[in-house]
Every structure is written in C-alpha cells, then in structure tokens.
Scaffold this active site. Structure first.
Site, PDB file in Angstrom:
ATOM      1  N   PHE A 246       0.808  -1.224   0.000  1.00  0.00           N
ATOM      2  CA  PHE A 246       0.000   0.000   0.000  1.00  0.00           C
ATOM      3  C   PHE A 246       0.840   1.272   0.000  1.00  0.00           C
ATOM      4  O   PHE A 246       0.336   2.336   0.314  1.00  0.00           O
ATOM      5  CB  PHE A 246      -0.980   0.012   1.186  1.00  0.00           C
ATOM      6  CG  PHE A 246      -1.697  -1.294   1.379  1.00  0.00           C
ATOM      7  CD1 PHE A 246      -2.473  -1.825   0.363  1.00  0.00           C
ATOM      8  CD2 PHE A 246      -1.576  -2.007   2.555  1.00  0.00           C
ATOM      9  CE1 PHE A 246      -3.129  -3.038   0.528  1.00  0.00           C
ATOM     10  CE2 PHE A 246      -2.229  -3.227   2.725  1.00  0.00           C
ATOM     11  CZ  PHE A 246      -3.002  -3.742   1.712  1.00  0.00           C
ATOM     12  N   GLY A 475       0.648  -9.050  -3.225  1.00  0.00           N
ATOM     13  CA  GLY A 475      -0.671  -9.551  -2.859  1.00  0.00           C
ATOM     14  C   GLY A 475      -1.700  -9.264  -3.939  1.00  0.00           C
ATOM     15  O   GLY A 475      -2.859  -9.645  -3.837  1.00  0.00           O
ATOM     16  N   ASN A 657      -6.493 -10.101 -15.657  1.00  0.00           N
ATOM     17  CA  ASN A 657      -7.057 -11.226 -14.905  1.00  0.00           C
ATOM     18  C   ASN A 657      -8.304 -10.690 -14.200  1.00  0.00           C
ATOM     19  O   ASN A 657      -8.210  -9.885 -13.273  1.00  0.00           O
ATOM     20  CB  ASN A 657      -6.033 -11.753 -13.898  1.00  0.00           C
ATOM     21  CG  ASN A 657      -6.552 -12.945 -13.097  1.00  0.00           C
ATOM     22  OD1 ASN A 657      -7.763 -13.115 -12.924  1.00  0.00           O
ATOM     23  ND2 ASN A 657      -5.640 -13.763 -12.611  1.00  0.00           N
ATOM     24  N   GLN A 664      -8.803  -6.273  -6.655  1.00  0.00           N
ATOM     25  CA  GLN A 664      -8.168  -4.977  -6.410  1.00  0.00           C
ATOM     26  C   GLN A 664      -9.208  -3.865  -6.300  1.00  0.00           C
ATOM     27  O   GLN A 664      -9.143  -3.021  -5.411  1.00  0.00           O
ATOM     28  CB  GLN A 664      -7.177  -4.644  -7.527  1.00  0.00           C
ATOM     29  CG  GLN A 664      -5.901  -5.458  -7.467  1.00  0.00           C
ATOM     30  CD  GLN A 664      -5.182  -5.274  -6.158  1.00  0.00           C
ATOM     31  OE1 GLN A 664      -4.800  -4.167  -5.795  1.00  0.00           O
ATOM     32  NE2 GLN A 664      -5.043  -6.331  -5.405  1.00  0.00           N
ATOM     33  N   GLY A 728      -4.416  -0.123 -15.251  1.00  0.00           N
ATOM     34  CA  GLY A 728      -4.070  -0.467 -13.864  1.00  0.00           C
ATOM     35  C   GLY A 728      -5.300  -0.467 -12.998  1.00  0.00           C
ATOM     36  O   GLY A 728      -6.248   0.279 -13.252  1.00  0.00           O
ATOM     37  N   GLU A 731      -5.323   1.110  -7.497  1.00  0.00           N
ATOM     38  CA  GLU A 731      -5.617   2.242  -6.625  1.00  0.00           C
ATOM     39  C   GLU A 731      -6.960   2.919  -6.867  1.00  0.00           C
ATOM     40  O   GLU A 731      -7.528   3.532  -5.965  1.00  0.00           O
ATOM     41  CB  GLU A 731      -4.473   3.269  -6.737  1.00  0.00           C
ATOM     42  CG  GLU A 731      -3.279   2.818  -5.928  1.00  0.00           C
ATOM     43  CD  GLU A 731      -1.965   3.407  -6.388  1.00  0.00           C
ATOM     44  OE1 GLU A 731      -1.548   3.094  -7.515  1.00  0.00           O
ATOM     45  OE2 GLU A 731      -1.362   4.168  -5.631  1.00  0.00           O
TER      46      GLU A 731
HETATM   47 MO1  MOS Z   1       1.127   2.629  -4.005  1.00  0.00          MO
HETATM   48  S1  MOS Z   1       0.686   4.123  -2.677  1.00  0.00           S
HETATM   49  O1  MOS Z   1       1.796   3.574  -5.235  1.00  0.00           O
HETATM   50  O2  MOS Z   1       2.166   1.592  -3.293  1.00  0.00           O
END
Ligand code: MOS
Length: 764
Positions: A246, A475, A657, A664, A728, A731
């Site tokens: 994280f 993870g 995937n 995520q 991606g 996040e």
């Molecule tokens: Mo993430 S905050 O770019 O590991």
C-alpha cells in the site's frame, strides 16, 4: 479482448485463480520473517519516546547483562557512519534522515538503538532494560498544531506543484453563484497484514544478502549500497512474497541499515521484525490535509472557476506532498483554475505515499464539493457531473487529448447496476421501516504511470517455461497475471509456466506502486514470451526435418505446448524444437520502453530509478476512470451509519485477470468505506504519542461493516498506454468512495460532514 492477433486467450481477460494460492494456503509461500538461516541472531528495534529533542545519555548496563545479548547498536557505537541518500521522490529512500547517526530526535518512534541477541526473547527483554535519557524540546505533532502553533518549523509554499490556468478572478466574477467550503482528511496508516521485516546476511565484507518484504527491491538495493559504500550488484535483495504494501513498503526505511550493520559486525545473519506499534511510527503514513475551495457556477450549473488552497502535513525534514489537487485540477471542464499548496512541517515522522496518494484524500473534498454544488443547483449529482464532464479530446489540465476515456459509460453502468433511477432526491425521504436510507455517488480517476520493464522467458527441457522478472507480487496477483500472459503467448497450460519474482538478480524492474506493475512488467513478459515463440518458430520453419519446414511464420499458431499450422495437427511440441536446437534450454530476454517513453526511461530503470513516463505524456494525458455509488442505512436514534451496498464501474483498460482485478477494485472500495467511516490516527498533541497504534484501536472495516460490493470493469483496451492495452486496477477503487459514502449520509440525514472519518458523534 484481443491482446495480440493469432494468440490464444485462455487466460488473459479471464477469471484465473492465483497460481500461488495453494502455496499461500498451505503456508508454503515463505514471507521474510519466516526465513531461517544458520546462526541467525534476533534484533529488536528501540524507538524514541519523545517527539523532539536529543538523547542525553544511554545506560546499557542492565541491557547488556541479559544472557544471550550479543550487541547493542546506538549512535555512540563504532562504525555506524552511513553514506547519504535522498528521500522519495528525489531518491528511493523513505527519508534522508539516517538512523543512529546522531543524538538528535525529530519524531516519536524514531529508531534510537538496535538490540541483538541469541533469541528474540532475550533481545526483547534487553530492549526494555535500555535506559535512555532525553532532552525534550518544543514540538508540533499534528497538522493542526503545525498550522496554529509557534513558528517552530517551516510552512513551505510549493509553487512548483501548483497549477494555474485562465483567470480565476474573472471566472468567479462572471459566475451566477459562488460557493466556498473546506474539507479535511486525517492521518492514515498503512496496515498491511505482514509486518516490515529484514534479515541481513553477509558474505565477507563486501557482499550482503537482504531478505525484505518490499514493493521496490531496487530501492533497497541502491539505498543500502549508497549507505554502505557497496556496489549495487553486491547487495542482493530477496522478496518473494509481500503481505500487502500500500505504499509503505515502497521506499527504504531506517530500520534496515542498523540490521545490516549489526550482521556485518557480528559476522552472522540478523533478523528484525517490527511490531505493529513500530509500523505506526517509522515506516510512513498518509499525511493530514485541509483543502479550502472556492468555486463559481454559471446559469447552466457549469464550473466557471475553482480555487483550491491546500495545506498538507509533512515530516520534520523531508518533503512528501499529499497532493490533494491531483484530481481537482483535471477532472472537470473548468477554464479557470488556481491550485496552491503549503506544506506544514510536523514532528510526526516522515510521511509517504499510501494507496492513491493525493487522489484518495483529494477526491474526498472535491466529490463532496460536487455533491454540495449539485444540490445548490437543484440537479441530480450524476447530471451535474455530466454537465461538467471534460471531453475526451481535451484534458483540462494540459489541453491534450486523453488516451482513452469512458467516464460517461462508467456513470451509466454503475447507476444502472445500482438502480439509481429509483432515488428520491429529497433529503431523508427514503426509509426502510425506521431506518434512514441514503444514496450517494462520486467520480473516480487515477493517473497512469507506465514504466520501462525487463523480463526473460526460458523454455526448459521438459517443455515448461520459466518467466523471470525482478518485480514483486504485493498480494495483487502479479504471479498469476504474468503466468497468464506467458501461457497465452505460447499456447501453454498455465501450469506449464513458472514465474520467478522477488529477487534483485532477476531482470530489472521498478517500483510496484502507482498501479503500474501489471501493465508495465506485463508488457515485458509479453515481449519476452512472444520473442521466445518467434525464435522457436524460426528454428522449426528453417529445419527441413521439422513438420513446419517452409511454413510461413504467420500461419503458425501456438497451442498445446507446441507450434502448429493453423488448426491442423501439422506441427510439433516445444520440446521437439528444443532438441533441434541441440540445447536443453532456450531463453529470450526483452526490455520494453513504455508508450510515449524513450531509452531514457530504460536507462533510469537500470540506474535504480523507477523509469516511468508521467501521466500527462507528450501526446496524450492518460488516466483511468470510474464512478462509485453507495447506499447507507442509518438508525435515526443512534445515527450509526452502515454501508449496505457499493457499486463501482471502472474504465481501467484491458483487464488481464478478471478475478484479481476485481479483487483490487473491491479492496479499494472497501478501503474507501473504511476511510469514510473508520480510519483515523489519533496523536496526542501533548506527547506526540500515537494513541491507537494497533488494530484494536485503529479501526478498519471488518466483514460486518461491509454489505455487498460490486466492481464492474468496462471493456475498453488502451493501446496508447501499454502493449497489453491495460492501465491499472490497484488504486482507483479507493478514489471517490469515501465521498460517495459522505454524500449518501447527507442524502439520508441532511448532515453535511466535511471531514473523515464520519463517526456518529459528527451526526448526532
Ligand atoms: Mo502505491 S501508494 O503507489 O504503493
């Protein structure tokens, strides 16, 4: 979802279970703290108990008398001198302030000693007996103290990070209505399941092996090399499994070098595992922020101007700005914008990136603001955002076209799945019996950071393929994603592919953060696997003894562990082709340069930097998009908000995937609920002590806090970002979610809370 013409898609885009799942369930996946080495000694870190001042005296007598104690390192020990390093983003260290170099203390929890013993118990006992006397100085531990306190530390304007376009004064003057409000977010701490840990083992005086859970092996490698005066190649970092990062496992933290020094001094390997409380103190946090907005709207409810003055907490020495303006400066069509940051130094340790740094915290203010503006304009929150939607051909920040943008479709898909059309806009109008129901929504966006990457694909004698990349699985599913890409490229069963990650001697890769690993490292693995396929095709088609002799390369398709002419049986297995080569293995190495990048990014990567292209690149602005809809249920007598439903739709490019991507996105939304309702680090402003430095008191959602969470991924590849068409997923799920919860709470109760977490005391 075509990744490459003529390529099977048995795995890419599908729901593939984690290839490392069985090992993790069986406990066969070895995490750092589980490695055991002969002669291993155990270390305990001793942390400062004052927030600012200096060490007056350390009495080691009682500690040294504990049987089994091998050494105690402090700033007074010999041979402690370390070479300088730079803090992120200028360098890969978490802080430039190195441990045990001087008696100076600048935050509570700063490492002040390392006790090493034959056993963990002896080290813990001795650490408690270490007597340290301090001189305490005045301090500011929190953003609030920093903003209001004595002029003790700097307030730093950051003009280079600001943004200005048009003329906000004119824009506000022309507006039919104006609105101002301030939004606050507190300190958050990363709480990965796995603690930070390190084992250092020397081979002579010049070569060291370091086991560490890290999102960026090359950062550890290069910072340790710089600190110790070693060649980077002589620092070998091993990190096969990471139990969550994280952002706090991305840079090198001060607990590392004392362990490495102790191991050299003792001539035996040393292990250190931080405690949960130490995880709160000295490996970074998300800084507190306050965002003051003024905006103007014209008669059609379109933005005419926006100013954002943000004050951001940072640590006592380095600078890591929690850039809450990342999203406000680009998300909506608005001709006039002024963004100013001021950094406020605090004696609270170095802060660092945490899942969607800037975007998670900044989207809270912006998206609650948008809800307030929609209400003032008498519009549905989705309709209000549509009116202010920035078109695909013009990023408001840069004026450049977006690589690909399907935000309007995100609104449609999420609203439909949620049932938004059934919403009664009147506050407090929706109920289930006595329970108040609130529906709120928010927009999400996250930038693309694409990196240079390298990978190797190796065909082995038994027909299985090894993929090697010096990257990480924190993870998120990297092992599974890369295995799927290679299996599809070569027509293999996924069980025939072995992925090796987490070793700095493998092909170089950058930081596993910023949601970049799947697309960046995945591109290198795609290139290496396709390169292997091409070379094997070349061998078969040029060997007169092969059934594929003379067949044109583009007619040949990989399947069933070999190469075949179209759908026919004419072809042969990879093992047969390998025998034609007269070798017992054949390998291909590839380097990839990210789209809109150059050799420069590759050179940076090889020098230990992250080698990324910025989100706003030369030709295109690259972002992912999303919309999050939330239902809350609130008991009107107790005002306890519960999130019963979350639906998010995300435009994240090609999904590699579907199972791990959904995981995520879901994890991000769950975290957003936690940000809205639970998470907050409490620091005692009289002592600088973090009062809730454990998982009993630092609240994160448990199963009972989360109702249903649905993640929808749109199906639009973005080949202006990566060869895979992927952007991606790591996040964006947290972005906007906290605001959607806050907006739903407002819809249910009429209480507008402009800070997180929204605890019941703020609703009563
Ligand atoms: Mo993430 S905050 O770019 O590991």
């Amino acid at each position: 979802m075509t990744v490459q013409k003529g390529q099977p898609q048995n795995y890419v885009g599908q729901r593939v279970s984690r290839v490392d799942g069985p090992d993790k369930v069986r406990g066969a996946a070895t995490y750092t703290a589980e490695f055991d080495l002969p002669q291993l000694a155990h270390a305990v870190l001793v942390s400062a108990t004052i927030p600012h001042g200096s060490i007056k005296k350390i009495d080691q007598k009682a500690a040294r008398a504990v049987p089994g104690v091998l050494d105690i390192l402090t700033h007074e020990s010999e041979g402690m001198k370390l070479g300088p390093v730079k803090a992120y983003p200028r360098g890969p260290a978490g802080t430039s302030v190195l441990p045990l170099q001087s008696p100076k203390i600048e935050f509570r929890g700063q490492p002040v000693a390392l006790v090493v013993a034959e056993s963990l118990e002896a080290a813990q006992h001795a650490a408690q007996l270490l007597e340290i006397e301090y001189d305490v100085r005045d301090f500011r531990a929190t953003l609030e103290q920093g903003m209001n306190g004595l002029p003790l530390l700097d307030k730093l304007p950051m003009p280079s990070l600001g943004h200005s376009r048009g003329n906000v004064k004119e824009g506000l003057k022309e507006a039919a209505s104006t609105f101002s409000a301030t939004y606050d977010t507190p300190v958050h701490h990363h709480n990965p399941m796995e603690m930070h840990a390190v084992i250092a083992a020397w081979d002579g005086d010049e070569r060291v092996t370091v086991y560490e859970p890290t999102q960026w092996m090359q950062a550890s490698q290069h910072t340790l090399a710089a600190m110790l005066g070693l060649e980077p190649d002589n620092v070998h970092v091993i990190s096969p499994f990471v139990g969550g990062g994280f952002g706090n496992k991305a840079t090198t933290w001060p607990h590392l070098p004392p362990v490495v020094l102790a191991a050299r001094k003792l001539g035996r390997p040393v292990k250190l595992v931080l405690s949960r409380a130490q995880m709160f103190a000295a490996v970074g946090y998300r800084a507190a922020t306050t965002s003051a907005y003024s905006v103007g709207l014209d008669g059609d409810a379109q933005l005419t101007a926006m100013t954002l003055d943000a004050q951001l907490q940072t640590g006592p020495s380095d600078i890591f700005p929690e850039q809450v303006g990342n999203i406000p400066k680009m998300l909506y069509a608005n001709p006039n914008m002024e963004l100013n940051y001021t950094l406020i130094r605090t004696h609270a340790g170095p802060n660092i990136m945490m899942r969607a740094p800037g975007e998670a915290s900044g989207s809270f203010g912006l998206e609650v603001l948008m809800d307030e503006l929609a209400e003032a304009a008498g519009l549905d929150p989705v309709e209000f955002r549509r009116r202010n939607h920035a078109p695909e051909n013009s990023d408001p920040e840069s004026g450049k076209p977006y690589s690909s943008k399907h935000l309007l479709e995100c609104y449609d898909r999420a609203a439909q799945a949620f049932g938004w059309e059934g919403r009664n806009p009147e506050i407090g109008s929706m109920r289930d019996g006595n329970t108040l129901i609130g529906w709120g929504m928010a927009t999400a966006t996250y930038p693309v950071y694409a990196s240079a990457a390298t990978a190797r694909a190796r065909l082995c004698a038994d027909g299985h393929v090894e993929i090697e990349a010096g990257s990480h699985d924190i993870g998120t599913g990297t092992y599974s994603i890369l295995a799927g890409i290679a299996a599809d490229s070569l027509g293999l069963d996924i069980g025939q592919v072995t992925v090796k990650l987490g070793d700095s001697r493998l092909p170089k890769n950058g930081y596993s953060g910023g949601s970049r690993t799947a697309s960046s490292v995945g591109s290198a693995v795609l290139a290496a696997a396709m390169g292997l396929r091409e070379e094997l095709t070349e061998v078969a088609t040029h060997d007169s003894a092969s059934p594929l002799f003379g067949v044109a390369g583009q007619e040949i398709h990989p399947r069933d562990g070999g190469l075949y002419l179209g759908d026919t049986d004419q072809g042969e297995e990879y093992t047969a082709i390998l025998r034609r080569l007269g070798k017992d293995q054949h390998e291909v190495y590839r380097e990839t340069i990210p789209h809109e990048g150059s050799q420069k990014q590759l050179d940076q990567l090889k020098a230990g930097k992250d080698g990324s292209v910025a989100a706003v690149a030369e030709r295109f602005a690259r972002h992912s998009w999303g919309a999050v809809f939330v239902e809350v249920r609130i008991d009107p007598d107790f005002m306890t908000p519960r999130v019963s439903r979350v639906v998010g739709a995300f435009d994240i490019g090609q999904v590699i995937n579907a199972k791990t991507a959904e995981s995520q996105l879901t994890g991000g939304m769950v975290w957003g609920v936690g940000m809205a309702l639970h998470e907050e680090t409490h620091t005692d402003d009289r002592t600088g002590l973090i009062l809730n430095s454990d998982l009993a008191e630092y609240h994160i959602p448990v199963n009972a806090d989360i109702g249903s969470v649905q993640a929808i991924a749109l199906d639009h590849s973005d080949f202006r970002v990566s060869a895979l068409g992927a952007r991606g997923a790591g996040e964006i799920g947290i972005v906007g979610t906290a605001a959607a919860v806050a907006n739903a709470i407002y819809h249910a109760t009429g209480k507008r809370v402009r800070e997180t977490p929204i605890t019941l005391d703020k609703l009563l």
